[in-house]
Design a protein around this motif. Sequence first.
Motif, short mmCIF file in Angstrom:
data_model
loop_
_atom_site.label_atom_id
_atom_site.label_comp_id
_atom_site.label_asym_id
_atom_site.label_seq_id
_atom_site.Cartn_x
_atom_site.Cartn_y
_atom_site.Cartn_z
N GLY A 1 0.81 -1.21 0.00
CA GLY A 1 0.00 0.00 0.00
C GLY A 1 0.85 1.26 0.00
O GLY A 1 0.59 2.21 -0.74
N VAL A 2 1.91 1.25 0.80
CA VAL A 2 2.80 2.42 0.88
C VAL A 2 3.48 2.66 -0.47
O VAL A 2 3.52 3.78 -0.98
CB VAL A 2 3.86 2.23 2.00
CG1 VAL A 2 4.90 3.32 1.96
CG2 VAL A 2 3.18 2.18 3.37
N GLU A 3 3.99 1.59 -1.06
CA GLU A 3 4.70 1.70 -2.34
C GLU A 3 3.78 2.31 -3.42
O GLU A 3 4.15 3.27 -4.10
CB GLU A 3 5.18 0.31 -2.78
CG GLU A 3 5.90 0.26 -4.12
CD GLU A 3 7.31 0.83 -4.08
OE1 GLU A 3 7.90 0.86 -2.98
OE2 GLU A 3 7.81 1.25 -5.14
N ALA A 4 2.58 1.75 -3.55
CA ALA A 4 1.66 2.23 -4.59
C ALA A 4 1.21 3.66 -4.28
O ALA A 4 1.12 4.51 -5.18
CB ALA A 4 0.46 1.29 -4.69
N ALA A 5 0.96 3.95 -3.01
CA ALA A 5 0.51 5.30 -2.64
C ALA A 5 1.60 6.33 -2.93
O ALA A 5 1.31 7.45 -3.36
CB ALA A 5 0.12 5.33 -1.16
N GLN A 6 2.85 5.93 -2.70
CA GLN A 6 3.94 6.89 -2.96
C GLN A 6 4.06 7.22 -4.44
O GLN A 6 4.40 8.33 -4.82
CB GLN A 6 5.25 6.35 -2.39
CG GLN A 6 5.36 6.68 -0.91
CD GLN A 6 6.51 6.00 -0.22
OE1 GLN A 6 7.17 5.14 -0.80
NE2 GLN A 6 6.75 6.36 1.02
N ILE A 7 3.77 6.24 -5.29
CA ILE A 7 3.81 6.50 -6.75
C ILE A 7 2.74 7.55 -7.08
O ILE A 7 2.98 8.51 -7.81
CB ILE A 7 3.58 5.20 -7.55
CG1 ILE A 7 4.75 4.24 -7.36
CG2 ILE A 7 3.36 5.52 -9.03
CD1 ILE A 7 4.54 2.85 -7.92
N VAL B 1 1.13 13.30 -8.14
CA VAL B 1 0.28 14.46 -7.79
C VAL B 1 1.14 15.69 -7.51
O VAL B 1 0.81 16.80 -7.93
CB VAL B 1 -0.63 14.12 -6.59
CG1 VAL B 1 -1.35 15.36 -6.05
CG2 VAL B 1 -1.64 13.05 -6.97
N ARG B 2 2.28 15.47 -6.84
CA ARG B 2 3.15 16.62 -6.53
C ARG B 2 3.75 17.23 -7.80
O ARG B 2 4.03 18.42 -7.84
CB ARG B 2 4.31 16.17 -5.61
CG ARG B 2 3.86 15.92 -4.19
CD ARG B 2 5.06 15.64 -3.29
NE ARG B 2 4.65 14.88 -2.13
CZ ARG B 2 4.90 13.59 -1.93
NH1 ARG B 2 5.61 12.90 -2.82
NH2 ARG B 2 4.46 12.98 -0.86
N ALA C 1 1.75 15.99 3.53
CA ALA C 1 2.83 15.73 2.58
C ALA C 1 2.38 15.77 1.12
O ALA C 1 3.20 15.69 0.20
CB ALA C 1 3.49 14.39 2.89
N VAL C 2 1.10 15.85 0.89
CA VAL C 2 0.59 15.99 -0.48
C VAL C 2 -0.74 16.72 -0.42
O VAL C 2 -1.48 16.62 0.57
CB VAL C 2 0.45 14.60 -1.17
CG1 VAL C 2 -0.64 13.76 -0.53
CG2 VAL C 2 0.19 14.73 -2.67
#
Length: 267
Positions: free
Chosen positions: A13-19, A24-25, A55-56
């Motif tokens: 979940g973290v990996e995909a969310a960070q992508i 978005v940034r 953070a976003v």
Amino acid sequence: MRIVILPNESQVGVEAAQIVASYVRSAPRPAIGLATGSTMNPVLDCLASIYANGAVCFDSVELFLLDEYVGLDRSHPRAYINEIRCFADRIGVPEDRVHGPPVWDRDLNEAATRYDKAVVRAQIGVQLLGIGENGHLAFNEPGSPHDSTTRLVRLSVSTLEANSRFFDSNEATPRTAITQGLSTITRAKHLVLVATGSHKAPAVADAITGEVTTAVPASIIRRHPQTTVVLDYPASSALDLTRLAAIREAEAITVDPGTNDGFNRAR
Ligand code: GLP
């Protein structure tokens, strides 16, 4: 294609969310393609936490759904649009920036065509994808043509069985849906396929190391220039390493260096 293999679903979940967050940034007007299903819960939870930590910012984001059941009441909590609106609320995105197939229209074929145009116009930057146990992508069931666009479809027996857990019974599970087509989905700039759990292992193996074929709709992601596959150990457990090594160079596949060790330990 980049393959990332991680020990558990929360790390997935973290990996995909960070992508998604880094897209978005960087994008002036981000358009995100969202999938539904239980696989996405850790991804969406992590995106909500990143947002809560400041953070976003999702201020100018538009969200597009992959698919939607036909026949549910507009307020049904299992209607995908309602599930995604709950998530959108957690990240400060208002309802008018959450888009899904307009399955409550009278003319469903016209509605599907209109939604297809909206998705194409939006130019999705990152498209999150799950995979069905039968290899389906969104509601593109085995046999769906690679050039398919958004359309009304009938769900397969396997999908009905898998998705009946979200409803009171198999009989209460919708039989039809509107889904983005394989051609529509693969217009997104970056495809991120997420799979967790050993029940997904055979479909993942077929999609990644089998033939690219309409019999396994998710295999189409291998024809896309920017694909990331994020798996937990159980979902990666049926990958045929010999076959993967054979196709790796031909298809420019990389297994994430940071997780090679994890990949080996997953066997
Ligand atoms: C559902 C959805 C797909 C989803 C897939 C996997 O039928 N239409 O978009 O990716 O099947 O669902 P789950 O994550 O619950 O296994």
